[in-house]
Motif scaffolding. Sequence first.
Motif, PDB file in Angstrom:
ATOM      1  N   LEU A 177       3.809   5.752  -5.527  1.00 53.16           N
ATOM      2  CA  LEU A 177       3.746   5.809  -6.996  1.00 53.16           C
ATOM      3  C   LEU A 177       2.671   6.798  -7.454  1.00 53.16           C
ATOM      4  O   LEU A 177       2.896   7.572  -8.395  1.00 53.16           O
ATOM      5  N   LEU A 178       1.522   6.777  -6.806  1.00 54.42           N
ATOM      6  CA  LEU A 178       0.467   7.745  -7.132  1.00 54.42           C
ATOM      7  C   LEU A 178       0.964   9.172  -6.915  1.00 54.42           C
ATOM      8  O   LEU A 178       0.753  10.051  -7.750  1.00 54.42           O
TER       9      LEU A 178
ATOM     10  N   THR B 105       5.550  15.531  -0.028  1.00 54.65           N
ATOM     11  CA  THR B 105       5.999  14.199  -0.421  1.00 54.65           C
ATOM     12  C   THR B 105       6.201  14.131  -1.928  1.00 54.65           C
ATOM     13  O   THR B 105       7.183  13.552  -2.405  1.00 54.65           O
ATOM     14  N   HIS B 106       5.294  14.725  -2.690  1.00 59.64           N
ATOM     15  CA  HIS B 106       5.443  14.769  -4.149  1.00 59.64           C
ATOM     16  C   HIS B 106       6.748  15.472  -4.525  1.00 59.64           C
ATOM     17  O   HIS B 106       7.517  14.987  -5.362  1.00 59.64           O
ATOM     18  N   ALA B 107       7.022  16.600  -3.874  1.00 56.18           N
ATOM     19  CA  ALA B 107       8.259  17.340  -4.155  1.00 56.18           C
ATOM     20  C   ALA B 107       9.485  16.507  -3.785  1.00 56.18           C
ATOM     21  O   ALA B 107      10.469  16.470  -4.530  1.00 56.18           O
TER      22      ALA B 107
ATOM     23  N   ILE C 193      -7.604  13.942  -7.271  1.00 56.20           N
ATOM     24  CA  ILE C 193      -7.877  12.596  -6.746  1.00 56.20           C
ATOM     25  C   ILE C 193      -7.578  12.471  -5.257  1.00 56.20           C
ATOM     26  O   ILE C 193      -7.990  11.511  -4.629  1.00 56.20           O
ATOM     27  N   TYR C 194      -6.870  13.457  -4.708  1.00 59.88           N
ATOM     28  CA  TYR C 194      -6.493  13.385  -3.305  1.00 59.88           C
ATOM     29  C   TYR C 194      -7.554  14.060  -2.434  1.00 59.88           C
ATOM     30  O   TYR C 194      -8.161  15.041  -2.838  1.00 59.88           O
TER      31      TYR C 194
ATOM     32  N   ALA D  99       0.832  -1.212   0.000  1.00 58.52           N
ATOM     33  CA  ALA D  99       0.000   0.000   0.000  1.00 58.52           C
ATOM     34  C   ALA D  99       0.867   1.261   0.000  1.00 58.52           C
ATOM     35  O   ALA D  99       0.551   2.237  -0.699  1.00 58.52           O
ATOM     36  N   ILE D 100       1.954   1.249   0.756  1.00 58.50           N
ATOM     37  CA  ILE D 100       2.843   2.409   0.785  1.00 58.50           C
ATOM     38  C   ILE D 100       3.489   2.628  -0.579  1.00 58.50           C
ATOM     39  O   ILE D 100       3.563   3.760  -1.069  1.00 58.50           O
TER      40      ILE D 100
END
Length: 127
Positions: free
Chosen positions: A22-23, A57-59, A34-35, A16-17
Amino acid sequence: MKYSFTRILSIGVGVAIVVALLLLFFFNPETTSIYPRCPSRMLTGYQCAGCGSLRATHALLHGRLLQAWHYNPLMILGMPLVFFLLAIERLRHHYAWAEHIYLRCNSTLFIGILVLITIAWTIFRNL
């Protein structure tokens, strides 16, 4: 081969992590809907201690540390602590020193300090 419930749960959480990361890598929270939105921010208009964590986290996944810091410095500072605590959790059954650290980190004082830091950060970021 027989797996225990704990082992299966650990594998499931790990998968799941990886899927969540990946998402976050492929879908930018700033441009994708979507978030989920922060319920605290929607109800009060104030940022909670975790606001900006998805963007941070994306950055980070794209190697942009300063941008991640801009979104949520507490998360950036807290990540090494989380990894340390996870490691101690795994090691505590094998080493006496790890069990000692685990008991210290699982104390009322340590948890209280973390709660106070989180509350202080929430207040500070909304001034």
